[in-house]
Write a protein that holds these residues in place. Structure first.
Motif, PDB file in Angstrom:
ATOM      1  N   ASP A 270       0.823  -1.219   0.000  1.00  0.00           N
ATOM      2  CA  ASP A 270       0.000   0.000   0.000  1.00  0.00           C
ATOM      3  C   ASP A 270       0.848   1.256   0.000  1.00  0.00           C
ATOM      4  OD1 ASP A 270      -2.384  -1.497   2.275  1.00  0.00           O
ATOM      5  OD2 ASP A 270      -2.428  -1.323   0.076  1.00  0.00           O
ATOM      6  N   GLU A 271       2.147   1.072   0.181  1.00  0.00           N
ATOM      7  CA  GLU A 271       2.995   2.250   0.331  1.00  0.00           C
ATOM      8  C   GLU A 271       3.194   2.968  -0.988  1.00  0.00           C
ATOM      9  OE1 GLU A 271       5.977   0.050   2.547  1.00  0.00           O
ATOM     10  OE2 GLU A 271       5.773   1.584   4.109  1.00  0.00           O
ATOM     11  N   VAL A 272       3.316   4.282  -0.893  1.00  0.00           N
ATOM     12  CA  VAL A 272       3.403   5.134  -2.082  1.00  0.00           C
ATOM     13  C   VAL A 272       4.615   6.048  -1.968  1.00  0.00           C
ATOM     14  CG1 VAL A 272       2.262   7.041  -3.277  1.00  0.00           C
ATOM     15  CG2 VAL A 272       0.913   5.093  -2.477  1.00  0.00           C
ATOM     16  N   GLN A 273       5.322   6.204  -3.068  1.00  0.00           N
ATOM     17  CA  GLN A 273       6.447   7.138  -3.099  1.00  0.00           C
ATOM     18  C   GLN A 273       5.966   8.469  -3.672  1.00  0.00           C
ATOM     19  OE1 GLN A 273       8.465   4.096  -5.517  1.00  0.00           O
ATOM     20  NE2 GLN A 273      10.305   4.515  -4.346  1.00  0.00           N
ATOM     21  N   ALA A 274       6.203   9.538  -2.905  1.00  0.00           N
ATOM     22  CA  ALA A 274       5.833  10.863  -3.402  1.00  0.00           C
ATOM     23  C   ALA A 274       7.112  11.674  -3.571  1.00  0.00           C
ATOM     24  CB  ALA A 274       4.902  11.555  -2.419  1.00  0.00           C
TER      25      ALA A 274
ATOM     26  N   ARG B  39       9.545  10.942  -0.400  1.00  0.00           N
ATOM     27  CA  ARG B  39       9.163  10.357   0.886  1.00  0.00           C
ATOM     28  C   ARG B  39       8.141   9.261   0.645  1.00  0.00           C
ATOM     29  NH1 ARG B  39       6.250  15.154   4.097  1.00  0.00           N
ATOM     30  NH2 ARG B  39       6.306  13.609   5.779  1.00  0.00           N
ATOM     31  N   THR B  40       8.065   8.345   1.608  1.00  0.00           N
ATOM     32  CA  THR B  40       7.090   7.260   1.538  1.00  0.00           C
ATOM     33  C   THR B  40       5.820   7.694   2.251  1.00  0.00           C
ATOM     34  OG1 THR B  40       8.945   5.718   1.800  1.00  0.00           O
ATOM     35  CG2 THR B  40       6.716   4.815   2.024  1.00  0.00           C
ATOM     36  N   LEU B  41       4.686   7.415   1.660  1.00  0.00           N
ATOM     37  CA  LEU B  41       3.392   7.660   2.308  1.00  0.00           C
ATOM     38  C   LEU B  41       2.724   6.312   2.544  1.00  0.00           C
ATOM     39  CD1 LEU B  41       2.148  10.557  -0.023  1.00  0.00           C
ATOM     40  CD2 LEU B  41       3.282  10.785   2.190  1.00  0.00           C
ATOM     41  N   ASP B  42       1.848   6.250   3.531  1.00  0.00           N
ATOM     42  CA  ASP B  42       1.219   4.967   3.871  1.00  0.00           C
ATOM     43  C   ASP B  42       0.089   4.561   2.960  1.00  0.00           C
ATOM     44  OD1 ASP B  42       1.635   5.554   7.398  1.00  0.00           O
ATOM     45  OD2 ASP B  42       2.876   4.452   5.949  1.00  0.00           O
ATOM     46  N   SER B  43      -0.465   5.545   2.263  1.00  0.00           N
ATOM     47  CA  SER B  43      -1.535   5.196   1.332  1.00  0.00           C
ATOM     48  C   SER B  43      -1.515   6.207   0.202  1.00  0.00           C
ATOM     49  CB  SER B  43      -2.885   5.208   2.042  1.00  0.00           C
ATOM     50  OG  SER B  43      -3.127   6.494   2.558  1.00  0.00           O
ATOM     51  N   GLU B  44      -2.223   5.856  -0.875  1.00  0.00           N
ATOM     52  CA  GLU B  44      -2.181   6.719  -2.051  1.00  0.00           C
ATOM     53  C   GLU B  44      -2.950   8.010  -1.810  1.00  0.00           C
ATOM     54  OE1 GLU B  44      -3.890   5.038  -5.570  1.00  0.00           O
ATOM     55  OE2 GLU B  44      -3.341   6.764  -6.817  1.00  0.00           O
ATOM     56  N   PRO B  45      -2.301   9.153  -1.974  1.00  0.00           N
ATOM     57  CA  PRO B  45      -3.022  10.424  -1.820  1.00  0.00           C
ATOM     58  C   PRO B  45      -3.980  10.606  -2.992  1.00  0.00           C
ATOM     59  CG  PRO B  45      -0.786  10.826  -2.582  1.00  0.00           C
ATOM     60  CD  PRO B  45      -0.900   9.356  -2.375  1.00  0.00           C
ATOM     61  N   LYS B  46      -5.221  10.969  -2.699  1.00  0.00           N
ATOM     62  CA  LYS B  46      -6.193  11.181  -3.770  1.00  0.00           C
ATOM     63  C   LYS B  46      -6.227  12.626  -4.241  1.00  0.00           C
ATOM     64  CE  LYS B  46      -7.531   6.884  -3.757  1.00  0.00           C
ATOM     65  NZ  LYS B  46      -6.891   6.002  -4.761  1.00  0.00           N
TER      66      LYS B  46
ATOM     67  N   PRO C 236       1.130   3.525  -8.036  1.00  0.00           N
ATOM     68  CA  PRO C 236       0.366   4.679  -7.541  1.00  0.00           C
ATOM     69  C   PRO C 236       1.238   5.856  -7.115  1.00  0.00           C
ATOM     70  CG  PRO C 236       0.702   3.142  -5.752  1.00  0.00           C
ATOM     71  CD  PRO C 236       1.440   2.572  -6.952  1.00  0.00           C
ATOM     72  N   ASN C 237       2.505   5.849  -7.519  1.00  0.00           N
ATOM     73  CA  ASN C 237       3.441   6.877  -7.051  1.00  0.00           C
ATOM     74  C   ASN C 237       3.173   8.238  -7.681  1.00  0.00           C
ATOM     75  OD1 ASN C 237       4.908   4.933  -5.413  1.00  0.00           O
ATOM     76  ND2 ASN C 237       5.440   4.026  -7.399  1.00  0.00           N
ATOM     77  N   LYS C 238       3.616   9.316  -7.010  1.00  0.00           N
ATOM     78  CA  LYS C 238       3.246  10.670  -7.415  1.00  0.00           C
ATOM     79  C   LYS C 238       4.438  11.604  -7.546  1.00  0.00           C
ATOM     80  CE  LYS C 238      -1.117   9.569  -6.786  1.00  0.00           C
ATOM     81  NZ  LYS C 238      -1.716   8.878  -7.941  1.00  0.00           N
TER      82      LYS C 238
END
Lengths: 372, 371
Positions: free
Chosen positions: A24-28, A45-52, A93-95
């Motif tokens: 579920d982790e996402v790289q932003a 940075r790593t985020l715990d879930s995908e930012p919408k 799902p990375n941003k």
């Protein structure tokens, strides 16, 4: 060899790692403009879930003393997320997150021109200002020489290269193709590409974008270009006159319209805007490159399809003028106009803000107005 | 090294980017002929949905002062989409769009020969004119020397290379193979290929195409060739005599027939056409290369399987004649004939139009008729 050591690293090896699932982790990847007003920086940075949405992205900070933005003794600067895009390098799902930079006291950093631009755009929202910017750039080898040029000389003179096809006409098309796809994936409003007049010079167009979006999309498109070139082991330069002499410079022609200009009889408003621009030439020249006009002075000579930096001019279908009204606009009596003065390394926030101030807020004189 | 710097860029890296999904958006590459009448130019725009037919493609414009087509002070020229193909480089749903060029006043640009060709083709629609063109070309390194030739010399004399196989006979086959597939994907009517008499020289054939399609398909086939060669880092040349001396030139033999010629007894019609062509040799020579005959003068010498530029001749199975009637046609008394005069860098619109004017519209004399 003109390409970097990095580009020789095995892409197959890299792909094997990139294929690893990430849960579920996402790289932003946070992106910002540094102290030069031209350079881009990024960290992840790593985020715990995908930012919408953008609101879900936390503020961050960085060491401004390493980016020409602050002193070491007081170096923390803030990164405020402003626009989010899909990441074409790490893929969903990375941003990618474009940020504004604030100083320690939360005032905008010197090269954070977005904040003021956003305010100005907010004042004229109801006029629906649309922009399209034509970003020219040159591909260089790691030796600093234009890519594909003979290492100790020059290619044949300009003529056959503009929109050309063939190994003797188009230098580095792979970069252009990759960048186009990366932009489409990311959600950047790229609307076209073409080979330019000087070999190894290319152009992409971003737009139509309304208001603050223009600066956001162009800066991300530039970031994508640098990153794509890095993968190929070459360099993208936005220098407005990379090779002196009988070689074209690189600009960022800016197309502009309001709802009124786009409607029947809009030509009248276009002509009024051009009149106002004519009276404020110096103010715009100062806004149109990061060195207050010094960079553009090497490019706007009156030759090579540019206007002279010291004179303002306008004309239908005239590529030697400061402002060009496209022929179809002259005929349909509505549409948009093209300001050909901005340099390739301009800040699109500064350019679009200047156009709004002069044309829509009817400002005059050498200084921008301060609004509450 | 004879291949370009661009060819050294990583295709693996490029491939990764090209696989990125693009949503509903479509890239349309507009292609046009520049002011030289030989060069091709292209630029791309994003469309919001896939165009299903040519009518879905908007008009566009470009800076003609950078393509030898207009002055800087009045440089806008129009691009009018005319034929659409699948894009073998960017793949589906992306498109290649062949365009006509109009000047600022919406009249045809000087090198826009398609406009009149289309008009002429419509006048003889009912005769169902078919064409097949045999495009010869030479592969050059970026140093301008034929690909695979020793850098400061020549290969052994012609003889073993035509339709040859082997590294000492066939130079650059990869390009030919790639081009063939790209044409098939794109929807171009490519009907064959072969290695030619001079090493590094090749030929592909386009057809049978009816009317205006001949010019459209051949120009797009040429564009695809330039683009394929660009990817390999070499250059395709349509120069009609790239190497002087005892080396073959490059032509674009044009095969032609009408419904009547293809039916029983059609040979009579073929012979009538050849008679008409015999009386209008200079008009055709002027139409058969972009310099009114000057380019072909270096090629049509009467040697190397060409006819002499100053004389008109015709014969069954005769490759030294201006017009060759294939032996099978001579035997079956119907079919088509081959005009061997057009040069490799001819404009197929000009060539096919000239054949219609002389053979089907019975024109005579030095000038085309204004209808």
């Amino acid at each position: 060899m003109a390409t970097s050591a990095s580009s020789k690293l095995s892409k197959t090896v890299k792909q094997q790692y990139l294929d690893l699932p990430q849960g579920d982790e996402v790289q932003a990847m946070y992106i910002w403009i540094d102290g030069t007003g031209e350079g881009l920086r990024c960290k992840t940075r790593t985020l715990d879930s995908e930012p919408k949405t953008i609101e879900e992205l936390p503020e961050w900070n960085f060491d401004g003393s390493s980016t020409y933005q602050s002193e070491g003794s007081n170096s923390d600067m803030y990164l405020i997320p402003q626009a989010m895009f899909r990441d074409p390098f790490r893929k969903d799902p990375n941003k990618l997150v474009l940020c504004e930079v604030l100083k320690y006291n939360r005032k905008p950093a010197e090269t954070n021109l977005r904040q003021m631009c956003k305010k100005i755009m907010g004042m004229v929202q109801n006029q629906h200002p649309w922009f399209g910017m034509e970003q020219e750039y040159t591909i260089l080898g790691t030796d600093g020489h234009p890519f594909g040029w003979p290492s100790n000389g020059f290619p044949g003179p300009q003529g056959p290269y503009y929109c050309g096809v063939g190994a003797d006409k188009a230098y580095g098309r792979d970069v252009v193709e990759a960048h186009y796809r990366a932009c489409l994936y990311a959600g950047v409003k790229i609307c076209g590409t073409n080979a330019e007049v000087m070999p190894a010079q290319w152009e992409f167009q971003v737009g139509p974008c309304e208001g603050i979006e223009m600066g956001d999309h162009l800066w991300i498109a530039r970031f994508l270009l640098h990153r794509v070139c890095e993968d190929f082991g070459v360099i993208a330069s936005f220098d407005p006159k990379p090779i002196s002499g009988n070689w074209n410079g690189a600009g960022c022609h800016t197309n502009f319209s309001t709802k009124e200009m786009r409607e029947e009889g809009g030509l009248k408003y276009i002509e009024e805007s051009i009149e106002r621009l004519a009276k404020r030439h110096q103010y715009h020249i100062r806004a149109y490159d990061p060195k207050g006009g010094l960079d553009n002075a090497r490019r706007l000579t009156g030759h090579h399809e540019t206007s002279n930096i010291n004179e303002f001019s306008a004309g239908v279908a005239n590529r030697g003028a400061s402002i060009r009204i496209p022929r179809s606009v002259g005929q349909e009596k509505k549409g948009y106009f093209e300001d050909r003065r901005p340099s390739a390394n301009c800040d699109p926030y500064a350019v679009t803000e200047a156009l709004i101030r002069t044309c829509l807020l009817s400002e005059e004189g050498e200084e921008p107005m301060t609004y509450k």
